[in-house]
Motif scaffolding. Structure first.
Motif, short mmCIF file in Angstrom:
data_model
loop_
_atom_site.label_atom_id
_atom_site.label_comp_id
_atom_site.label_asym_id
_atom_site.label_seq_id
_atom_site.Cartn_x
_atom_site.Cartn_y
_atom_site.Cartn_z
N LEU A 85 -2.95 -4.95 0.08
CA LEU A 85 -2.30 -5.85 1.03
C LEU A 85 -3.26 -6.93 1.50
O LEU A 85 -2.94 -8.12 1.51
CB LEU A 85 -1.77 -5.05 2.22
CG LEU A 85 -1.27 -5.85 3.42
CD1 LEU A 85 -0.02 -6.65 3.06
CD2 LEU A 85 -0.98 -4.92 4.59
N ILE A 86 -4.45 -6.52 1.90
CA ILE A 86 -5.42 -7.48 2.43
C ILE A 86 -5.90 -8.44 1.33
O ILE A 86 -6.05 -9.64 1.57
CB ILE A 86 -6.61 -6.75 3.09
CG1 ILE A 86 -6.10 -5.88 4.25
CG2 ILE A 86 -7.66 -7.74 3.57
CD1 ILE A 86 -5.25 -6.58 5.30
N LEU A 87 -6.11 -7.92 0.14
CA LEU A 87 -6.50 -8.82 -0.96
C LEU A 87 -5.39 -9.79 -1.32
O LEU A 87 -5.66 -10.93 -1.72
CB LEU A 87 -6.94 -8.01 -2.18
CG LEU A 87 -8.26 -7.23 -2.00
CD1 LEU A 87 -8.62 -6.48 -3.27
CD2 LEU A 87 -9.39 -8.14 -1.56
N ALA A 88 -4.14 -9.37 -1.18
CA ALA A 88 -3.01 -10.29 -1.40
C ALA A 88 -3.02 -11.40 -0.35
O ALA A 88 -2.74 -12.56 -0.68
CB ALA A 88 -1.69 -9.52 -1.38
N ALA A 112 -13.22 -6.34 7.94
CA ALA A 112 -12.69 -6.51 9.30
C ALA A 112 -11.30 -5.90 9.42
O ALA A 112 -10.98 -5.26 10.44
CB ALA A 112 -12.66 -7.98 9.68
N SER A 113 -10.47 -6.08 8.40
CA SER A 113 -9.12 -5.51 8.44
C SER A 113 -9.16 -3.99 8.44
O SER A 113 -8.38 -3.33 9.14
CB SER A 113 -8.30 -6.02 7.25
OG SER A 113 -8.13 -7.41 7.34
N GLN A 114 -10.07 -3.41 7.66
CA GLN A 114 -10.22 -1.96 7.66
C GLN A 114 -10.70 -1.46 9.02
O GLN A 114 -10.23 -0.42 9.50
CB GLN A 114 -11.17 -1.52 6.54
CG GLN A 114 -10.56 -1.68 5.16
CD GLN A 114 -11.56 -1.52 4.03
OE1 GLN A 114 -12.74 -1.80 4.17
NE2 GLN A 114 -11.06 -1.07 2.89
N ILE A 121 -2.51 -11.88 9.30
CA ILE A 121 -3.46 -10.76 9.36
C ILE A 121 -3.02 -9.76 10.43
O ILE A 121 -2.93 -8.56 10.17
CB ILE A 121 -4.89 -11.27 9.65
CG1 ILE A 121 -5.43 -12.09 8.49
CG2 ILE A 121 -5.82 -10.08 9.97
CD1 ILE A 121 -6.67 -12.89 8.83
N ARG A 122 -2.77 -10.26 11.63
CA ARG A 122 -2.38 -9.37 12.72
C ARG A 122 -1.08 -8.63 12.40
O ARG A 122 -0.97 -7.42 12.62
CB ARG A 122 -2.24 -10.15 14.03
CG ARG A 122 -3.58 -10.64 14.56
CD ARG A 122 -3.45 -11.40 15.87
NE ARG A 122 -2.93 -10.51 16.89
CZ ARG A 122 -2.07 -10.89 17.85
NH1 ARG A 122 -1.63 -12.13 17.91
NH2 ARG A 122 -1.65 -10.03 18.75
N ALA A 123 -0.10 -9.34 11.88
CA ALA A 123 1.18 -8.72 11.55
C ALA A 123 1.02 -7.68 10.44
O ALA A 123 1.62 -6.61 10.49
CB ALA A 123 2.20 -9.78 11.15
N SER A 124 0.19 -7.98 9.47
CA SER A 124 -0.02 -7.05 8.36
C SER A 124 -0.70 -5.77 8.82
O SER A 124 -0.26 -4.67 8.49
CB SER A 124 -0.85 -7.72 7.26
OG SER A 124 -0.14 -8.80 6.71
N VAL A 125 -1.78 -5.91 9.58
CA VAL A 125 -2.49 -4.72 10.05
C VAL A 125 -1.61 -3.93 11.01
O VAL A 125 -1.50 -2.70 10.91
CB VAL A 125 -3.85 -5.10 10.71
CG1 VAL A 125 -4.51 -3.87 11.31
CG2 VAL A 125 -4.77 -5.75 9.69
N HIS A 126 -0.97 -4.62 11.94
CA HIS A 126 -0.10 -3.95 12.91
C HIS A 126 1.06 -3.24 12.19
O HIS A 126 1.32 -2.06 12.44
CB HIS A 126 0.45 -4.94 13.93
CG HIS A 126 1.43 -4.34 14.87
ND1 HIS A 126 1.04 -3.61 15.97
CD2 HIS A 126 2.78 -4.32 14.87
CE1 HIS A 126 2.12 -3.17 16.61
NE2 HIS A 126 3.19 -3.60 15.96
N GLY A 127 1.74 -3.94 11.33
CA GLY A 127 2.88 -3.36 10.64
C GLY A 127 2.48 -2.18 9.76
O GLY A 127 3.14 -1.13 9.77
N PHE A 128 1.39 -2.33 9.03
CA PHE A 128 0.95 -1.25 8.16
C PHE A 128 0.59 -0.02 8.98
O PHE A 128 1.03 1.09 8.66
CB PHE A 128 -0.25 -1.71 7.32
CG PHE A 128 -0.59 -0.77 6.20
CD1 PHE A 128 -0.10 -0.99 4.93
CD2 PHE A 128 -1.39 0.35 6.42
CE1 PHE A 128 -0.40 -0.13 3.88
CE2 PHE A 128 -1.70 1.22 5.39
CZ PHE A 128 -1.20 0.99 4.11
#
Length: 187
Positions: free
Chosen positions: A176-179, A85-87, A147-154
């Motif tokens: 990142l997602i696995l972390a 989903a993150s990808q 999740i949102r901050a990680s995907v958005h920031g990346f």
């Protein structure tokens, strides 16, 4: 009388294409009208001005993002679902930056029920993925934000050229997602 073949969805699709290619600031009635080969006033038969265009782009973007997340996560659970989903989320943001900016960055107005529902659908899909970790309701909110901050920031750093080192960005995103997933297990 509305022009044959021109409807709300066609107008919004043209505006969304402009937003993705040139940014939300480029979305104006005159720019969309020119793209569609009509005069600006004729767009008022289909949208409520520029705000209507932006709202339409937001609804379209949230709907498409939800479909991408759902399609990626179906039949998966835990780390695998979160990673897929993150990808899909990242790929959507990269492919459709204008649509994403219109609807997925800021919370919709409480008075706009259709937009609220579209945003809730995205969050509900992510919440369903998080059930694998048996998080409390409060921890689920914190996990959604992470999740949102990680995907958005990346993706913001990635699309703006912020990753200049030679290491593979796909691998960095994967880690990142696995972390995040490991952090959810630790709750």
């Amino acid at each position: 009388m509305p022009r044959a073949g021109l409807d709300h969805d066609t107008v919004v699709a043209a505006a969304a294409t402009i937003a993705d290619a040139e940014g939300l600031d480029a979305v104006t009635l005159s720019r969309v009208a020119a793209e569609l080969g009509v005069k600006s006033p004729s767009l008022y038969n289909h949208v409520a001005g520029r705000e209507g265009l932006l709202r339409g782009i937001a609804l379209l973007g949230l709907s498409e993002l939800a479909a991408a997340l759902r399609d990626a996560a179906v039949g998966r659970s835990g780390d695998d679902a979160l990673l897929a989903a993150s990808q899909a989320y990242r790929a959507y943001v990269i492919a459709h930056p204008g649509r994403y900016a219109a609807g997925a960055i800021t919370a919709p107005s409480p008075d706009d029920q259709p937009l609220q529902q579209a945003a809730s659908t995205v969050l509900d899909l992510l919440t369903a993925i998080l059930r694998s970790w048996n998080l409390s309701p409060d921890d689920t909110i914190h996990a959604l934000r992470a999740i949102r901050a990680s995907v958005h920031g990346f993706t913001t750093l990635e699309t703006s050229g912020g990753f200049g080192l030679k290491q593979d960005t796909d691998e960095s995103f994967h880690r990142l997602i696995l972390a995040l997933a490991a952090g959810f297990r630790g709750r």
